[in-house]
Design an enzyme around this catalytic site. Structure first.
Site, PDB file in Angstrom:
ATOM      1  N   GLU A   1       0.822  -1.209   0.000  1.00 56.10           N
ATOM      2  CA  GLU A   1       0.000   0.000   0.000  1.00 56.10           C
ATOM      3  C   GLU A   1       0.855   1.259   0.000  1.00 56.10           C
ATOM      4  O   GLU A   1       0.474   2.283  -0.560  1.00 56.10           O
ATOM      5  CB  GLU A   1      -0.937   0.009   1.213  1.00 56.10           C
ATOM      6  CG  GLU A   1      -2.035  -1.028   1.165  1.00 56.10           C
ATOM      7  CD  GLU A   1      -2.870  -0.946  -0.103  1.00 56.10           C
ATOM      8  OE1 GLU A   1      -3.093   0.177  -0.610  1.00 56.10           O
ATOM      9  OE2 GLU A   1      -3.269  -2.002  -0.622  1.00 56.10           O
ATOM     10  N   GLU A   2       2.035   1.182   0.617  1.00 54.23           N
ATOM     11  CA  GLU A   2       2.903   2.355   0.678  1.00 54.23           C
ATOM     12  C   GLU A   2       3.608   2.626  -0.646  1.00 54.23           C
ATOM     13  O   GLU A   2       3.682   3.773  -1.089  1.00 54.23           O
ATOM     14  CB  GLU A   2       3.952   2.173   1.786  1.00 54.23           C
ATOM     15  CG  GLU A   2       3.407   2.279   3.200  1.00 54.23           C
ATOM     16  CD  GLU A   2       2.982   3.696   3.556  1.00 54.23           C
ATOM     17  OE1 GLU A   2       3.287   4.644   2.797  1.00 54.23           O
ATOM     18  OE2 GLU A   2       2.314   3.860   4.593  1.00 54.23           O
ATOM     19  N   SER A   3       4.150   1.583  -1.290  1.00 52.52           N
ATOM     20  CA  SER A   3       5.067   1.842  -2.399  1.00 52.52           C
ATOM     21  C   SER A   3       4.887   0.945  -3.611  1.00 52.52           C
ATOM     22  O   SER A   3       5.585   1.124  -4.608  1.00 52.52           O
ATOM     23  CB  SER A   3       6.504   1.657  -1.897  1.00 52.52           C
ATOM     24  OG  SER A   3       6.722   0.297  -1.522  1.00 52.52           O
TER      25      SER A   3
ATOM     26  N   TYR B   1      -6.799   3.178   3.830  1.00 48.72           N
ATOM     27  CA  TYR B   1      -5.474   2.554   3.937  1.00 48.72           C
ATOM     28  C   TYR B   1      -5.520   1.320   4.840  1.00 48.72           C
ATOM     29  O   TYR B   1      -5.028   0.246   4.474  1.00 48.72           O
ATOM     30  CB  TYR B   1      -4.523   3.608   4.493  1.00 48.72           C
ATOM     31  CG  TYR B   1      -3.115   3.187   4.814  1.00 48.72           C
ATOM     32  CD1 TYR B   1      -2.142   3.108   3.830  1.00 48.72           C
ATOM     33  CD2 TYR B   1      -2.731   2.932   6.130  1.00 48.72           C
ATOM     34  CE1 TYR B   1      -0.824   2.774   4.144  1.00 48.72           C
ATOM     35  CE2 TYR B   1      -1.428   2.596   6.452  1.00 48.72           C
ATOM     36  CZ  TYR B   1      -0.481   2.523   5.459  1.00 48.72           C
ATOM     37  OH  TYR B   1       0.823   2.200   5.768  1.00 48.72           O
TER      38      TYR B   1
END
Length: 689
Positions: free
Chosen positions: A543-545, A671
């Site tokens: 989800e971050e990158s 998120y």
């Protein structure tokens, strides 16, 4: 009453983390140095001891001396030619022991110089003088004399100067009830608990109280307990050269003169007090806090402008858009930087700068409403805008030209993004927004669309008092200098040009090969070290990158775990583009946040809160917990409780009452949900294989 209970990652936990994290962590206080100024210069660092929660990062809305104190400490390090290195402690009671042990060089924490403390440490030159005052809720019985305190319960930290003051009073009043607050609870948190009724009475410095009252007007100052007390930076007694350097630095800066409540004056006056006061608004275009960092297009431009002037910058959030100009006229600020359009009429008391941004006013509607393509399609529709906005004049012009929509007045306290949300909810059919605001919204959501433009290009400008001709000339020169520069183009793209991240199908790889990402070995290693499940950390990393180690976000977050460089440095990590360093730093920071959430007893629930805090910043999630509690929901449960109310912090009528202000908290809600769902998908894919 809810506080962060001493974390398992407390004193002992911090030592354990330092031991297992390796040499990278030495900068975060693992190594002890007790030398004077020459030793600091040879190391190239000034280690600044800060209180618990300092890395959370609040939202300064007006003159806040303790925020300015930390800015000054970083400026002081620059004067010495060394790097400022923040060193956190787990509670306020550890600040002086950490200094004496050599874990830091200077205490920057709004520390009162008391005789008791002066037995152990020395103090730099005084920064401010304050009075200690009794604070109660405005609806409670007033305390008009010390005798009234006998029937009340007072809560302060045992390590604070307030405890010493009350202890002396208790010798005269044995019935006085004084309760020790947890040592990691800041005075600001205690004031919030008085405002919400969780605490009866506390004590605070009058300057801090005035700042907190700017967003918690329920607080009332009753009687003073002590007056004319100096606030100063703490140093070791064997550091006379550092103490002298602090005195010279503050004598040149004069922080008390840098904080006039109301002062007019052109550029020479600003340079004399060395502070530029910028009036702005708390929204996604101009000024907001995200992951502990202060961001915003106007914010970044103002910081650069102040840097080129050679002064510090202070941001002051006005309660309404109209108040920006009233406060500028009254001398509460020096310049308005809040995406003001040159179409908005201003009285002769003000002057507009050169344009620094150009936008187009655009009709916005729901994505599902495909029928609105031109002004002719607005027949019978409701269009809502603020009466004081330039959009109102645009809408009136459309009506004069024969359009037949129904024009309604949106509440003045609503920001444009809030009105857009009302369109999505069906309260209105359409609204008008500047294209830069629409760009921000489209980067976050898919339920709106631009229908058609209703203006030619509109310019944005900063606003000064008409009499401040030298300041206006300096602003104009600044905008000429940055026009088409790399700094300007990068800054503008950072806020208004970031496309949505492309999605991939990582679960397909997991089902086919049993591998989640190319970094599974590292993820397993550091997830195990910090007692997390590696599949859950992999879901977060995706989800971050999207497993891209080179990605940098609009806010400057770096690499696989999208850490802010300042946060990483506070934990002793620098090379964030190196996958192992990034995974190590991100997982350790997640454990740090997890440890601050012990008011959430269930470990699984606490993990959801930790992910939400990692995404939006712990301060915003604390605000959401308090909001949930106000609405009768469980502040220790994420799904169905805190997650339900967190998006309300986007509304001005809600977020103005909370410490951390505006939050587009639909993002952390989505998120956390995506991490949960992806974690389940990974487990299913692995089990099927």
């Amino acid at each position: 009453m809810r506080y962060r209970v001493r974390s398992a990652v407390g004193i002992a936990g911090a030592v354990a983390f330092t031991a297992c994290a390796g040499a990278e962590d030495q900068r975060a206080g693992g190594t002890r140095f007790t030398g004077d100024l020459d030793g600091m210069r040879s190391r190239g660092e000034l280690r600044i001891l800060t209180p618990p929660g300092d890395d959370v990062g609040g939202l300064p809305r007006r003159s806040a001396p303790f925020r300015l104190e930390r800015v000054l400490a970083e400026a002081f390090a620059g004067e010495l030619g060394v790097q400022p290195v923040p060193v956190r402690v787990d509670d306020y009671g550890e600040l002086i022991p950490a200094l004496l042990d050599g874990r830091g060089d200077i205490i920057v924490a709004g520390l009162t110089a008391t005789p008791e403390r002066e037995r152990d440490i020395a103090f730099g030159a005084p920064m401010w003088q304050v009075r200690e005052v009794v604070v109660t809720h405005r609806d409670s019985a007033p305390i008009t004399a010390p005798a009234d305190l006998a029937r009340r319960t007072i809560t302060v930290r045992r390590s604070s100067s307030y405890w010493t003051t009350l202890d002396a009073l208790r010798r005269r009043m044995p019935d006085l009830t004084v309760v020790a607050a947890p040592e990691h609870a800041s005075t600001e948190e205690l004031l919030h608990d008085v405002a919400t009724g969780r605490l009866d009475v506390t004590v605070a410095d009058d300057v801090l109280l005035e700042f907190v009252q700017s967003y918690r007007p329920e607080l009332r100052a009753d009687i003073p307990l002590a007056g004319n007390r100096d606030l100063a930076w703490g140093v070791r007694k064997d550091n006379p050269e550092l103490q002298r350097a602090i005195g010279e630095f503050l004598a040149a800066f004069n922080p008390e003169a840098g904080r006039p409540e109301r002062a007019t004056g052109d550029l020479p006056a600003i340079r004399e007090r060395k502070v530029l006061r910028v009036l702005t608004r708390n929204n996604a275009a101009s000024y907001f806090v995200w992951r502990g960092e202060i961001l915003g297009f106007d914010h970044d431009l103002a910081v650069e402008f102040a840097k080129r002037l050679g002064v510090q910058v202070e941001f002051i959030v006005a309660p309404t858009r109209a108040a920006l100009f009233a406060w500028l006229f009254e001398g509460r600020g020096d310049v308005v930087a809040a995406s003001i359009t040159t179409r908005e009429s201003r009285a002769g008391a003000f002057a507009l700068s050169r344009s620094y941004n150009r936008v187009v006013e655009t009709v916005v509607t729901r994505a599902s409403d495909s029928l609105i393509r031109s002004v002719d399609d607005l027949v019978g529709r409701t269009l809502a805008v603020r009466r004081t906005s330039s959009y109102w004049n645009t809408a009136q012009a459309l009506l004069r030209d024969g359009a037949t929509f129904r024009l309604v007045t949106a509440p003045e306290q609503m920001e444009t993004d809030e009105i857009i949300e009302q369109v999505v909810q069906g309260e209105y059919d359409v609204t008008i927004a500047d294209s830069h605001i629409l760009d921000i919204e489209l980067a976050w959501r898919e339920d709106i669309r631009p229908a058609f433009a209703v203006s030619d290009t509109v310019s944005h400008a900063w606003v000064t008092r008409a009499t401040d001709t030298q300041l206006l000339a300096a602003i104009d020169s600044f905008f000429v200098a940055i026009d088409r520069s790399a700094f300007y183009n990068i800054t503008k793209k950072k806020y208004f040009g970031s496309p949505k991240a492309a999605r991939t199908r990582a679960t397909t790889r997991a089902a086919r090969t049993g591998q989640i990402s190319p970094f599974d070995e590292l993820t397993r290693r550091y997830a195990s070290r910090y007692e997390f499940d590696w599949l859950t950390i992999s879901a977060q990393m995706y989800e971050e990158s999207r497993f891209d180690p080179e990605v940098v976000s609009f806010a400057g977050a770096v690499g696989l775990m999208q850490l802010m460089p300042r946060t990483a440095r506070a934990f002793g990590f620098d090379a964030l583009h190196v996958p192992e360093t990034n995974i190590h730093a991100g997982t350790r920071y997640l454990r740090h946040v997890y440890g601050l959430l012990e008011d959430v007893p269930d470990p699984s629930e606490r993990l959801w809160f930790a992910f939400a805090s990692y995404n939006a910043g712990l301060g915003h999630i604390r605000d959401a917990q308090q909001l949930a509690e106000e609405q009768g929901l469980d502040p220790t449960l994420w799904f169905g409780n805190v997650a339900e109310v967190a998006p309300l912090l986007q509304r001005r009528s809600v977020h103005r009452r909370f410490q951390y202000g505006y939050c587009r908290c639909t993002e952390p809600v989505a998120y956390v949900r995506k991490i949960r769902d992806r974690d389940r998908a990974y487990r299913e894919a692995i089990s099927q294989r």
